[in-house]
Design a protein around this motif. Structure first.
Motif, PDB file in Angstrom:
ATOM      1  N   MET A   1       6.705  49.571 -29.747  1.00 53.96           N
ATOM      2  CA  MET A   1       7.971  49.392 -30.398  1.00 53.96           C
ATOM      3  C   MET A   1       8.657  50.727 -30.590  1.00 53.96           C
ATOM      4  N   SER A   2       9.926  50.695 -30.327  1.00 54.34           N
ATOM      5  CA  SER A   2      10.703  51.902 -30.479  1.00 54.34           C
ATOM      6  C   SER A   2      11.477  51.843 -31.787  1.00 54.34           C
ATOM      7  N   THR A   3      11.463  52.936 -32.518  1.00 54.44           N
ATOM      8  CA  THR A   3      12.177  52.962 -33.798  1.00 54.44           C
ATOM      9  C   THR A   3      13.643  53.336 -33.600  1.00 54.44           C
ATOM     10  N   ALA A   4      13.963  53.962 -32.498  1.00 52.71           N
ATOM     11  CA  ALA A   4      15.345  54.359 -32.235  1.00 52.71           C
ATOM     12  C   ALA A   4      16.080  53.178 -31.616  1.00 52.71           C
ATOM     13  N   SER A   5      17.171  52.797 -32.235  1.00 51.09           N
ATOM     14  CA  SER A   5      17.964  51.677 -31.709  1.00 51.09           C
ATOM     15  C   SER A   5      19.281  52.231 -31.160  1.00 51.09           C
ATOM     16  N   THR A   6      19.218  52.707 -29.926  1.00 58.42           N
ATOM     17  CA  THR A   6      20.394  53.264 -29.279  1.00 58.42           C
ATOM     18  C   THR A   6      20.937  52.232 -28.290  1.00 58.42           C
ATOM     19  N   PRO A   7      22.153  51.793 -28.498  1.00 58.30           N
ATOM     20  CA  PRO A   7      22.700  50.818 -27.551  1.00 58.30           C
ATOM     21  C   PRO A   7      22.923  51.467 -26.186  1.00 58.30           C
ATOM     22  N   GLU A   8      22.701  50.691 -25.144  1.00 53.34           N
ATOM     23  CA  GLU A   8      22.909  51.202 -23.790  1.00 53.34           C
ATOM     24  C   GLU A   8      24.403  51.309 -23.518  1.00 53.34           C
ATOM     25  N   PRO A   9      24.822  52.392 -22.878  1.00 55.80           N
ATOM     26  CA  PRO A   9      26.254  52.527 -22.573  1.00 55.80           C
ATOM     27  C   PRO A   9      26.672  51.484 -21.539  1.00 55.80           C
ATOM     28  N   ARG A  10      27.834  50.916 -21.753  1.00 60.22           N
ATOM     29  CA  ARG A  10      28.356  49.918 -20.826  1.00 60.22           C
ATOM     30  C   ARG A  10      29.447  50.538 -19.966  1.00 60.22           C
ATOM     31  N   ASP A  11      29.554  50.016 -18.741  1.00 58.54           N
ATOM     32  CA  ASP A  11      30.638  50.462 -17.865  1.00 58.54           C
ATOM     33  C   ASP A  11      31.954  49.892 -18.389  1.00 58.54           C
ATOM     34  N   PRO A  12      32.990  50.713 -18.392  1.00 55.42           N
ATOM     35  CA  PRO A  12      34.278  50.184 -18.863  1.00 55.42           C
ATOM     36  C   PRO A  12      34.794  49.116 -17.891  1.00 55.42           C
ATOM     37  N   LYS A  13      35.377  48.077 -18.444  1.00 53.30           N
ATOM     38  CA  LYS A  13      35.933  47.013 -17.600  1.00 53.30           C
ATOM     39  C   LYS A  13      37.203  47.518 -16.942  1.00 53.30           C
ATOM     40  N   PRO A  14      37.436  47.111 -15.699  1.00 47.88           N
ATOM     41  CA  PRO A  14      38.688  47.530 -15.046  1.00 47.88           C
ATOM     42  C   PRO A  14      39.887  46.897 -15.754  1.00 47.88           C
ATOM     43  N   ALA A  15      40.952  47.636 -15.804  1.00 47.17           N
ATOM     44  CA  ALA A  15      42.151  47.151 -16.474  1.00 47.17           C
ATOM     45  C   ALA A  15      42.803  46.062 -15.624  1.00 47.17           C
ATOM     46  N   LEU A  16      43.378  45.090 -16.287  1.00 46.51           N
ATOM     47  CA  LEU A  16      44.103  44.043 -15.587  1.00 46.51           C
ATOM     48  C   LEU A  16      45.468  44.569 -15.185  1.00 46.51           C
ATOM     49  N   ILE A  17      45.853  44.284 -13.943  1.00 47.18           N
ATOM     50  CA  ILE A  17      47.146  44.735 -13.433  1.00 47.18           C
ATOM     51  C   ILE A  17      47.999  43.501 -13.189  1.00 47.18           C
ATOM     52  N   PHE A  18      49.143  43.448 -13.843  1.00 45.06           N
ATOM     53  CA  PHE A  18      50.016  42.295 -13.745  1.00 45.06           C
ATOM     54  C   PHE A  18      51.226  42.554 -12.854  1.00 45.06           C
ATOM     55  N   ASP A  19      51.128  43.535 -11.956  1.00 43.65           N
ATOM     56  CA  ASP A  19      52.224  43.806 -11.029  1.00 43.65           C
ATOM     57  C   ASP A  19      52.305  42.685 -10.000  1.00 43.65           C
ATOM     58  N   ASP A  20      53.453  42.545  -9.389  1.00 43.00           N
ATOM     59  CA  ASP A  20      53.637  41.544  -8.345  1.00 43.00           C
ATOM     60  C   ASP A  20      53.023  42.080  -7.050  1.00 43.00           C
ATOM     61  N   PRO A  21      51.992  41.433  -6.507  1.00 42.78           N
ATOM     62  CA  PRO A  21      51.359  41.954  -5.294  1.00 42.78           C
ATOM     63  C   PRO A  21      52.270  41.871  -4.074  1.00 42.78           C
ATOM     64  N   LEU A  22      53.311  41.053  -4.131  1.00 45.37           N
ATOM     65  CA  LEU A  22      54.213  40.929  -2.991  1.00 45.37           C
ATOM     66  C   LEU A  22      55.207  42.083  -2.917  1.00 45.37           C
ATOM     67  N   ASP A  23      55.274  42.888  -3.971  1.00 43.63           N
ATOM     68  CA  ASP A  23      56.149  44.064  -3.946  1.00 43.63           C
ATOM     69  C   ASP A  23      55.560  45.186  -3.113  1.00 43.63           C
TER      70      ASP A  23
END
Length: 58
Positions: A1-23
Motif C-alpha cells: 500500500m502506498s501512503t502517497a495519493s498522487t493523482p495521475e496527470p491526464r492529457d488535456p482534451k482537445p478543444a471543440l472547434i465550431f468553425d464551418d468545415p466548408l469554409d
C-alpha cells in the motif's frame, strides 16, 4: 500500500472547434493529384505515353 495519493496527470482534451468545415479548401477542391506531372519534358511525356499505352494500341 502506498501512503502517497498522487493523482495521475491526464492529457488535456482537445478543444471543440465550431468553425464551418466548408469554409476551408480541401484537397478535392484543387487540381492537385488529378494527373498533372510536376515538371518534366517531352521525353518524359513520351515515356509515360508508351508505358501506359493499352496493349491493343500498337
Amino acid at each position: 500500500m502506498s501512503t502517497a495519493s498522487t493523482p495521475e496527470p491526464r492529457d488535456p482534451k482537445p478543444a471543440l472547434i465550431f468553425d464551418d468545415p466548408l469554409d476551408e479548401q480541401s484537397s478535392d477542391d484543387t487540381d492537385r493529384g488529378w494527373g498533372e506531372r510536376q515538371g518534366g519534358d517531352s521525353a518524359d511525356d513520351l515515356k509515360r505515353f508508351l508505358d501506359e499505352k493499352p496493349p491493343h494500341h500498337l
